[in-house]
Design an enzyme around this catalytic site. Sequence first.
Site, mmCIF file in Angstrom:
data_model
loop_
_atom_site.group_PDB
_atom_site.id
_atom_site.type_symbol
_atom_site.label_atom_id
_atom_site.label_comp_id
_atom_site.label_asym_id
_atom_site.label_seq_id
_atom_site.Cartn_x
_atom_site.Cartn_y
_atom_site.Cartn_z
ATOM 1 N N VAL A 66 49.154 23.729 34.032
ATOM 2 C CA VAL A 66 49.456 23.000 34.798
ATOM 3 C C VAL A 66 49.297 23.775 36.616
ATOM 4 O O VAL A 66 49.068 22.926 37.375
ATOM 5 C CB VAL A 66 50.741 22.688 34.783
ATOM 6 N N TYR A 253 63.645 29.943 41.472
ATOM 7 C CA TYR A 253 63.873 28.205 40.127
ATOM 8 C C TYR A 253 64.635 27.069 40.111
ATOM 9 O O TYR A 253 64.308 25.899 40.156
ATOM 10 C CB TYR A 253 64.781 28.479 39.257
HETATM 11 N N1 LIG Z 1 66.112 27.692 27.779
HETATM 12 C C1 LIG Z 1 67.110 27.178 28.383
HETATM 13 O O1 LIG Z 1 68.041 27.143 28.614
HETATM 14 C C2 LIG Z 1 66.719 25.934 29.845
HETATM 15 C C3 LIG Z 1 67.505 25.348 30.820
HETATM 16 C C4 LIG Z 1 67.359 24.758 31.715
HETATM 17 C C5 LIG Z 1 65.936 23.999 31.698
HETATM 18 N N2 LIG Z 1 64.708 24.684 30.904
HETATM 19 C C6 LIG Z 1 63.610 24.467 31.266
HETATM 20 O O2 LIG Z 1 63.141 23.857 30.100
HETATM 21 C C7 LIG Z 1 61.646 23.912 30.031
HETATM 22 C C8 LIG Z 1 61.276 24.728 29.044
HETATM 23 O O3 LIG Z 1 61.113 26.365 28.705
HETATM 24 P P1 LIG Z 1 62.037 27.298 27.822
HETATM 25 O O4 LIG Z 1 63.515 27.309 27.375
HETATM 26 O O5 LIG Z 1 61.244 26.793 26.558
HETATM 27 O O6 LIG Z 1 60.960 28.112 27.588
HETATM 28 P P2 LIG Z 1 59.897 29.487 27.403
HETATM 29 O O7 LIG Z 1 60.240 29.553 25.759
HETATM 30 O O8 LIG Z 1 59.874 30.344 28.390
HETATM 31 O O9 LIG Z 1 58.543 28.023 27.779
HETATM 32 C C9 LIG Z 1 57.724 27.776 28.247
HETATM 33 C C10 LIG Z 1 56.556 26.800 28.262
HETATM 34 O O10 LIG Z 1 55.649 26.540 29.461
HETATM 35 C C11 LIG Z 1 54.647 27.277 29.381
HETATM 36 N N3 LIG Z 1 54.337 27.398 30.847
HETATM 37 C C12 LIG Z 1 54.269 27.760 31.703
HETATM 38 N N4 LIG Z 1 53.448 28.129 33.161
HETATM 39 C C13 LIG Z 1 52.712 27.381 32.304
HETATM 40 C C14 LIG Z 1 51.980 26.747 33.021
HETATM 41 N N5 LIG Z 1 51.043 27.026 34.347
HETATM 42 N N6 LIG Z 1 50.886 25.899 32.923
HETATM 43 C C15 LIG Z 1 51.204 25.374 31.134
HETATM 44 N N7 LIG Z 1 52.510 26.188 30.323
HETATM 45 C C16 LIG Z 1 53.054 26.602 31.243
HETATM 46 C C17 LIG Z 1 55.182 28.422 29.137
HETATM 47 O O11 LIG Z 1 53.727 28.651 28.885
HETATM 48 P P3 LIG Z 1 53.059 30.716 28.418
HETATM 49 O O12 LIG Z 1 53.726 31.287 26.523
HETATM 50 O O13 LIG Z 1 51.797 30.376 28.084
HETATM 51 O O14 LIG Z 1 53.929 31.854 29.050
HETATM 52 C C18 LIG Z 1 55.865 28.309 27.219
HETATM 53 O O15 LIG Z 1 54.954 27.399 26.504
HETATM 54 C C19 LIG Z 1 61.199 24.693 30.860
HETATM 55 O O16 LIG Z 1 60.953 23.747 32.219
HETATM 56 C C20 LIG Z 1 62.586 25.297 31.810
HETATM 57 O O17 LIG Z 1 63.004 25.162 32.924
HETATM 58 C C21 LIG Z 1 65.419 25.742 29.842
#
Ligand SMILES: NC(=O)c1ccc[n+]([C@@H]2O[C@H](COP(=O)([O-])OP(=O)(O)OC[C@H]3O[C@@H](n4cnc5c(N)ncnc54)[C@H](OP(=O)(O)O)[C@@H]3O)[C@@H](O)[C@H]2O)c1
Length: 328
Positions: A66, A253
Amino acid sequence: MDILTAKRIAVVTGANKGIGLEIVRQLAFNGVMVILTARNEKRGAEAVEKLIKSGVSDVVFHQLDVADPASVASLSEFIKTKFERVDILVNNAGVASLEIDSEVLDSLDGDDTEVNNDDYSAIHQEFDSVVLKELGSNDQQSGGSRFLKVLAAGKETYEKAKECLDINFYGTKRVTEALIPLLQLSNQPRIVNVSSIHGQLQYIPNESIQKQFDDVNDPKEEIKLDEILQKFLNDMQENKLEENGWPTFGSAYKVSKAAMNTYTRILAKRYPSMCINSVHPGYVKTDITWNSGILTVEEGASYPVILALLPDGSPSGLFYDKMEVISF
Ligand SMILES: NC(=O)c1ccc[n+]([C@@H]2O[C@H](COP(=O)([O-])OP(=O)(O)OC[C@H]3O[C@@H](n4cnc5c(N)ncnc54)[C@H](OP(=O)(O)O)[C@@H]3O)[C@@H](O)[C@H]2O)c1
């Protein structure tokens, strides 16, 4: 009509792992044809293979970083040629803005006594207000204290902050702008922005900055967002975050998700026939929380999926904490 185009077509960003991967699985389970995207070809292709092996069909992979405009253009071209439209866009890709020192984290993990220096209690205060309210009393011991340790082992550099804004906010904007023409060809267009409760404006101490994020009636709001984010980066570079009333922990963030939420509201006003919402998925055990969350990915993904499948006439331009509407 091709059997695939008879189904709804979804794009999920950052879907090789975590909440994104589970969103793909749940959408496919609900009869949606899903384009699983990931910045890394190998990780993305492996994720699709794993899903298919587990019995999920109608999932295809396309590379998408992205942060890379050429990659975004290539995805849009692929969809135009192969599917001709998009029904659902889930902007899920995201990064934290903290760099974690794993040696410090290991040493804190090995230490059962509570860390009680000044830094730690400042983190505690911040964390108390944002996340502890999500945790049940039992979980405060496990998830809560683990997350405090992650925060205590983390620091935010200028480069990391810039990357965080570029992926979390500008990445969402890039992909959305590229796919809007294809979403406009859908009968039921939906955009779900996976945001965070950390992006709520109440966590930005400076009220004038809060107001700037909140003023979605200004037709120049999108340009203003760029100015606000540039000011944030300048203040960060000059070590003036606290002085100028920005959040001080995980600040990029929080600011990136506040910007994402403002963008949700701008889009919802601009495209009244679409359902466009932001959602906080809860505090989920994934890599971004260093597996300190309390919800499973199945639960965390279920809320964005509900919003992706909203029936016609559903509300747009809202911010959900799981399924509860909350203030921006
Ligand atoms: N977990 C929580 O408690 C929580 C709470 C609130 C919001 N969120 C939001 O939920 C969403 C998903 O997070 P998650 O918890 O599933 O974390 P995660 O397991 O770290 O997943 C993040 C994903 O985003 C991808 N990503 C990062 N940079 C990117 C880029 N430049 N282009 C395309 N993909 C990219 C990562 O790919 P790589 O494997 O290549 O790094 C990974 O697939 C995020 O937006 C996060 O802010 C999560």
